[in-house]
Write a protein that holds these residues in place. Structure first.
Motif, PDB file in Angstrom:
ATOM      1  N   GLY A 106       0.784  -1.222   0.000  1.00 28.22           N
ATOM      2  CA  GLY A 106       0.000   0.000   0.000  1.00 28.22           C
ATOM      3  C   GLY A 106       0.816   1.271   0.000  1.00 28.22           C
ATOM      4  O   GLY A 106       0.283   2.350  -0.273  1.00 28.22           O
ATOM      5  N   GLY A 107       2.099   1.189   0.330  1.00 29.19           N
ATOM      6  CA  GLY A 107       2.958   2.365   0.239  1.00 29.19           C
ATOM      7  C   GLY A 107       3.225   2.716  -1.215  1.00 29.19           C
ATOM      8  O   GLY A 107       2.957   1.931  -2.128  1.00 29.19           O
ATOM      9  N   TRP A 108       3.782   3.878  -1.425  1.00 23.97           N
ATOM     10  CA  TRP A 108       4.000   4.350  -2.793  1.00 23.97           C
ATOM     11  C   TRP A 108       5.501   4.504  -3.056  1.00 23.97           C
ATOM     12  O   TRP A 108       6.177   5.247  -2.368  1.00 23.97           O
ATOM     13  N   PRO A 109       6.019   3.791  -4.081  1.00 25.33           N
ATOM     14  CA  PRO A 109       7.454   3.888  -4.370  1.00 25.33           C
ATOM     15  C   PRO A 109       7.792   5.073  -5.269  1.00 25.33           C
ATOM     16  O   PRO A 109       6.926   5.656  -5.929  1.00 25.33           O
ATOM     17  N   CYS A 110       9.054   5.412  -5.293  1.00 22.00           N
ATOM     18  CA  CYS A 110       9.597   6.377  -6.235  1.00 22.00           C
ATOM     19  C   CYS A 110      10.900   5.779  -6.754  1.00 22.00           C
ATOM     20  O   CYS A 110      11.668   5.197  -5.981  1.00 22.00           O
ATOM     21  N   TRP A 111      11.139   5.898  -8.063  1.00 22.49           N
ATOM     22  CA  TRP A 111      12.322   5.297  -8.665  1.00 22.49           C
ATOM     23  C   TRP A 111      13.207   6.362  -9.301  1.00 22.49           C
ATOM     24  O   TRP A 111      12.719   7.385  -9.787  1.00 22.49           O
ATOM     25  N   ALA A 112      14.496   6.104  -9.287  1.00 23.80           N
ATOM     26  CA  ALA A 112      15.472   6.977  -9.934  1.00 23.80           C
ATOM     27  C   ALA A 112      16.596   6.115 -10.473  1.00 23.80           C
ATOM     28  O   ALA A 112      16.948   5.092  -9.872  1.00 23.80           O
ATOM     29  N   VAL A 113      17.161   6.517 -11.611  1.00 22.90           N
ATOM     30  CA  VAL A 113      18.331   5.825 -12.160  1.00 22.90           C
ATOM     31  C   VAL A 113      19.571   6.722 -12.125  1.00 22.90           C
ATOM     32  O   VAL A 113      20.653   6.311 -12.538  1.00 22.90           O
ATOM     33  N   GLY A 114      19.402   7.949 -11.636  1.00 29.19           N
ATOM     34  CA  GLY A 114      20.542   8.856 -11.528  1.00 29.19           C
ATOM     35  C   GLY A 114      20.244   9.964 -10.548  1.00 29.19           C
ATOM     36  O   GLY A 114      19.086  10.263 -10.245  1.00 29.19           O
ATOM     37  N   ASN A 115      21.283  10.558 -10.009  1.00 26.74           N
ATOM     38  CA  ASN A 115      21.170  11.770  -9.198  1.00 26.74           C
ATOM     39  C   ASN A 115      22.554  12.392  -9.059  1.00 26.74           C
ATOM     40  O   ASN A 115      23.491  12.010  -9.770  1.00 26.74           O
ATOM     41  N   HIS A 116      22.690  13.336  -8.149  1.00 29.20           N
ATOM     42  CA  HIS A 116      23.930  14.097  -7.999  1.00 29.20           C
ATOM     43  C   HIS A 116      25.006  13.333  -7.235  1.00 29.20           C
ATOM     44  O   HIS A 116      26.095  13.878  -7.022  1.00 29.20           O
ATOM     45  N   ASP A 117      24.726  12.096  -6.832  1.00 28.98           N
ATOM     46  CA  ASP A 117      25.673  11.336  -6.007  1.00 28.98           C
ATOM     47  C   ASP A 117      26.318  10.154  -6.721  1.00 28.98           C
ATOM     48  O   ASP A 117      27.207   9.520  -6.151  1.00 28.98           O
ATOM     49  N   VAL A 118      25.867   9.823  -7.918  1.00 36.14           N
ATOM     50  CA  VAL A 118      26.388   8.643  -8.616  1.00 36.14           C
ATOM     51  C   VAL A 118      26.736   9.008 -10.058  1.00 36.14           C
ATOM     52  O   VAL A 118      26.232   9.986 -10.609  1.00 36.14           O
ATOM     53  N   ALA A 119      27.598   8.192 -10.661  1.00 36.66           N
ATOM     54  CA  ALA A 119      27.953   8.413 -12.066  1.00 36.66           C
ATOM     55  C   ALA A 119      26.694   8.407 -12.922  1.00 36.66           C
ATOM     56  O   ALA A 119      25.732   7.691 -12.651  1.00 36.66           O
ATOM     57  N   ARG A 120      26.704   9.218 -13.960  1.00 33.32           N
ATOM     58  CA  ARG A 120      25.523   9.335 -14.817  1.00 33.32           C
ATOM     59  C   ARG A 120      25.138   7.982 -15.406  1.00 33.32           C
ATOM     60  O   ARG A 120      25.988   7.176 -15.780  1.00 33.32           O
ATOM     61  N   VAL A 121      23.834   7.770 -15.515  1.00 35.36           N
ATOM     62  CA  VAL A 121      23.317   6.473 -15.914  1.00 35.36           C
ATOM     63  C   VAL A 121      23.770   6.079 -17.315  1.00 35.36           C
ATOM     64  O   VAL A 121      23.981   4.895 -17.601  1.00 35.36           O
ATOM     65  N   MET A 122      23.987   7.040 -18.205  1.00 33.97           N
ATOM     66  CA  MET A 122      24.411   6.686 -19.551  1.00 33.97           C
ATOM     67  C   MET A 122      25.776   6.014 -19.547  1.00 33.97           C
ATOM     68  O   MET A 122      26.039   5.118 -20.345  1.00 33.97           O
ATOM     69  N   LEU A 125       8.671   9.074 -10.192  1.00 31.32           N
ATOM     70  CA  LEU A 125      10.053   8.964 -10.647  1.00 31.32           C
ATOM     71  C   LEU A 125      10.768  10.290 -10.477  1.00 31.32           C
ATOM     72  O   LEU A 125      10.189  11.364 -10.613  1.00 31.32           O
ATOM     73  N   CYS A 126      12.064  10.181 -10.149  1.00 34.27           N
ATOM     74  CA  CYS A 126      12.951  11.339 -10.103  1.00 34.27           C
ATOM     75  C   CYS A 126      13.866  11.285 -11.313  1.00 34.27           C
ATOM     76  O   CYS A 126      14.538  10.272 -11.547  1.00 34.27           O
ATOM     77  N   SER A 127      13.878  12.349 -12.074  1.00 34.93           N
ATOM     78  CA  SER A 127      14.686  12.433 -13.284  1.00 34.93           C
ATOM     79  C   SER A 127      15.713  13.542 -13.083  1.00 34.93           C
ATOM     80  O   SER A 127      15.352  14.700 -12.885  1.00 34.93           O
ATOM     81  N   TYR A 128      16.992  13.174 -13.114  1.00 32.86           N
ATOM     82  CA  TYR A 128      18.071  14.111 -12.792  1.00 32.86           C
ATOM     83  C   TYR A 128      18.414  14.968 -14.011  1.00 32.86           C
ATOM     84  O   TYR A 128      18.510  14.463 -15.134  1.00 32.86           O
ATOM     85  N   GLN A 129      18.588  16.272 -13.785  1.00 37.20           N
ATOM     86  CA  GLN A 129      18.877  17.184 -14.888  1.00 37.20           C
ATOM     87  C   GLN A 129      20.012  16.652 -15.757  1.00 37.20           C
ATOM     88  O   GLN A 129      21.034  16.173 -15.265  1.00 37.20           O
ATOM     89  N   GLY A 130      19.822  16.701 -17.053  1.00 41.34           N
ATOM     90  CA  GLY A 130      20.788  16.171 -18.008  1.00 41.34           C
ATOM     91  C   GLY A 130      20.402  14.811 -18.546  1.00 41.34           C
ATOM     92  O   GLY A 130      20.880  14.416 -19.614  1.00 41.34           O
ATOM     93  N   GLU A 131      19.546  14.076 -17.822  1.00 42.22           N
ATOM     94  CA  GLU A 131      19.088  12.786 -18.347  1.00 42.22           C
ATOM     95  C   GLU A 131      18.201  12.984 -19.565  1.00 42.22           C
ATOM     96  O   GLU A 131      18.133  12.115 -20.437  1.00 42.22           O
ATOM     97  N   GLU A 132      17.527  14.135 -19.634  1.00 39.16           N
ATOM     98  CA  GLU A 132      16.714  14.416 -20.816  1.00 39.16           C
ATOM     99  C   GLU A 132      17.578  14.697 -22.041  1.00 39.16           C
ATOM    100  O   GLU A 132      17.075  14.717 -23.174  1.00 39.16           O
ATOM    101  N   LEU A 133      18.882  14.903 -21.830  1.00 41.00           N
ATOM    102  CA  LEU A 133      19.830  15.117 -22.928  1.00 41.00           C
ATOM    103  C   LEU A 133      20.660  13.870 -23.217  1.00 41.00           C
ATOM    104  O   LEU A 133      21.411  13.840 -24.198  1.00 41.00           O
ATOM    105  N   GLY A 134      20.572  12.878 -22.357  1.00 37.78           N
ATOM    106  CA  GLY A 134      21.404  11.691 -22.512  1.00 37.78           C
ATOM    107  C   GLY A 134      22.866  11.946 -22.190  1.00 37.78           C
ATOM    108  O   GLY A 134      23.756  11.327 -22.779  1.00 37.78           O
ATOM    109  N   LEU A 135      23.145  12.844 -21.225  1.00 35.04           N
ATOM    110  CA  LEU A 135      24.527  13.189 -20.906  1.00 35.04           C
ATOM    111  C   LEU A 135      25.261  12.004 -20.288  1.00 35.04           C
ATOM    112  O   LEU A 135      24.741  11.353 -19.371  1.00 35.04           O
TER     113      LEU A 135
END
Length: 540
Positions: free
Chosen positions: A321-337, A364-374
């Motif tokens: 019943g809880g609600w998840p949130c997913w992320a594949v990148g943020n300011h703490d890890v190497a960029r997902v690409m 979902l959390c989408s880290y700035q630059g993921e929309e560019l495929g950086l």
């Protein structure tokens, strides 16, 4: 779910303000820079922005070391600028979530400056202080995530203080009721100012074991880091006693009670624990703690359908019943690409990863630059800013490579980010992926991101539906999303080569999401490398 709340299924765009847009030429992004780019942000089809810390800080950890919870650091702007940011975002129908770093402060915070002076002042028990052992060594074996022991000697008190991160980030003593109430007051300052939510940094680190028991050793084969390198001594322990303590649940309920007085606000917790999925479930349980939470489970190097399916399925089984949130990148890890695509990631991979993230159950959390495929930027040692990377170089290069400024245009060393020298260099690889260039290309990662996120808004099954995983060939992710009258079949090919799989009869392909190349012939689906497919049919 009778009526989804705005944050359920929301796309939350993370802004690292130092690196979005600089308006005063000092090489550091600022709040007016976010305001200036609000039309761009709105064009992405996101529902909210999460703004990383902009509070007053000596910037030892670039804002995650706060010296005044109620003021803006001058390099980012003013409180008036922040009020304008909220107004501008709300006019664009975008919610504003801010970082709250409440487990620790800067050692320059007035509370700590007073606390360190003596053992009998008004703030003496506001931080975690402990006597040395008989031989003068620290009270126990706890390690700092940023390297070395988690204790720092203070000669004024002749005691050690706890710091789970940098030595300049002393941990608050949440066992003290006055501290808990003060933190709630600091949070309410921003709720009264009109923020729509809080991203709670390291929220499971608020409480420590009052007995200061030693953490047990972790065998080498189990030293798998989530957001930290495996050769970091921090990975050598089970962190049972320096974080994720049971007392934290009561505080989360107090925090939720405060948020309930501000209808429509949301709490998003960052979880990094020994079993982060179990902690996510526990921290979002019963509609009385956090609204939602995310962990580092998808911020890893393992890019496989089996891993993603196992991670999401495990959380589904536990969250109840809880609600998840997913992320594949943020300011703490190497960029997902770079983590998932290697040295030469393709545009097709970037499109597929963004679509996959937007198709899992949850927000979902989408880290700035993921929309560019950086990809990850390669920063030479002499230009590193991150103390974490400087300490662990060269085995771990730190977090600067994912924090470089956004390239707005391809020209000049500043790439449209600033008229001054950027605080971190902008690489040629990023300039070639600039917003200006991608804006003009209908097939770019940026324009696909826009098309997909706007299309997703019209798909209730993707925003709010249940998820059911299906068997599929190696490294293909196949699942069904269901919500009321809509049922979707979703497939992602995580391979760098084409593959095919059998589907049930009567499936029709959906269009409008912007990922091309999938071919459906009766019950056989052919997916190109890093391809995706969305379908629907009566037999699902």
């Amino acid at each position: 779910m009778s009526k989804p709340l705005w944050w359920q299924g929301a796309v939350i765009y993370q802004i690292y303000p130092r690196s979005l847009n600089d308006t005063n030429g000092d090489g550091i992004g600022d709040i007016p820079g976010i305001i200036e780019k609000m039309d761009y942000i709105a064009s992405l089809g996101v529902d909210a922005i999460w703004v990383s810390p902009f509070f007053k800080s000596p910037m030892k950890d670039f804002g995650y070391d706060i010296s005044d919870y109620r003021d803006i650091d001058p390099q980012f702007g003013t409180l008036d600028d922040f009020d304008t940011l909220i107004e501008t975002a709300h006019r664009a129908n975008i919610k504003v979530i801010i970082d709250q770093v409440i487990s620790h402060t800067s050692d320059q915070h007035d509370w700590f400056l007073q606390s360190r002076q003596s053992r009998d002042n008004d703030k003496a028990d506001w931080y975690v202080w402990a006597d040395p052992q008989a031989d003068g060594t620290p009270p126990n074996n706890w390690m700092s995530l940023f390297g070395g022991v988690a204790w720092e000697w203070e000669p004024r008190r002749e005691q050690y203080y706890l710091h789970n991160f940098l030595s300049s980030q002393p941990d608050l003593n949440f066992h003290n009721p006055a501290v808990r109430q003060q933190i709630l007051d600091e949070v309410e300052f921003w709720l009264q100012r009109g923020v729509d939510g809080l991203r709670l940094d390291a929220i499971n680190f608020c409480f420590h074991d009052q007995q200061l028991r030693n953490n047990p050793a972790k065998p080498p084969e189990k030293r798998q880091g989530r957001g930290f390198s495996e050769d970091n001594p921090y990975a050598f322990q089970y962190h049972y006693y320096n974080n994720t303590r049971p007392e934290n649940l009561g505080f989360l309920e107090d925090l939720r009670a405060l948020l309930n007085r501000y209808p429509g606000t949301v709490s998003l917790g960052e979880i990094s624990a020994e079993d982060s999925l179990a902690t996510m479930a526990e921290y979002t349980q019963g509609d009385k703690r956090l609204h939602t939470a995310y962990s580092f489970e998808l911020l890893v190097d393992d890019f496989s359908a089996d891993y993603i399916r196992s991670t999401v399925s495990t959380l589904e089984q536990r969250i109840q019943g809880g609600w998840p949130c997913w992320a594949v990148g943020n300011h703490d890890v190497a960029r997902v690409m770079s983590r998932w695509g290697g040295p030469n990631p393709s545009a097709d991979l970037a499109k597929m990863v963004n679509a996959m993230l937007g198709s899992l159950k949850g927000s979902l959390c989408s880290y700035q630059g993921e929309e560019l495929g950086l990809p990850e930027a390669d920063i030479p040692f002499e230009q590193l800013q991150d103390p974490y990377g400087i300490t662990f170089w060269p085995n771990f290069k730190g977090r600067d490579g994912c924090r470089t400024p956004i390239p707005w245009n391809p020209s000049g060393a500043e790439a449209g980010f600033s008229t001054g020298t950027p605080w971190l260099p902008i690489t040629d690889a990023h300039r070639n992926l600039s917003v200006e260039q991608q804006d003009r290309d209908p097939g770019s990662v940026l324009n696909h991101y826009r098309q997909f996120m706007h299309w997703r808004r019209e798909q209730p099954a993707l925003r709010w539906g249940d998820i059911e995983f299906l068997d599929a060939p190696d490294n293909v992710l196949l699942f069904i999303r269901r919500h009321q009258q809509q049922t979707l079949l979703v497939a992602f090919n995580l391979n760098d080569h084409a593959c095919q799989l059998a589907l049930p009869e009567g499936i029709d392909a959906l269009c409008g999401h912007g990922i091309e190349g999938a071919e459906l012939a009766q019950t056989t689906l052919r997916l190109p490398a890093h391809g995706a497919f969305y379908g629907q049919g009566a037999n699902l």
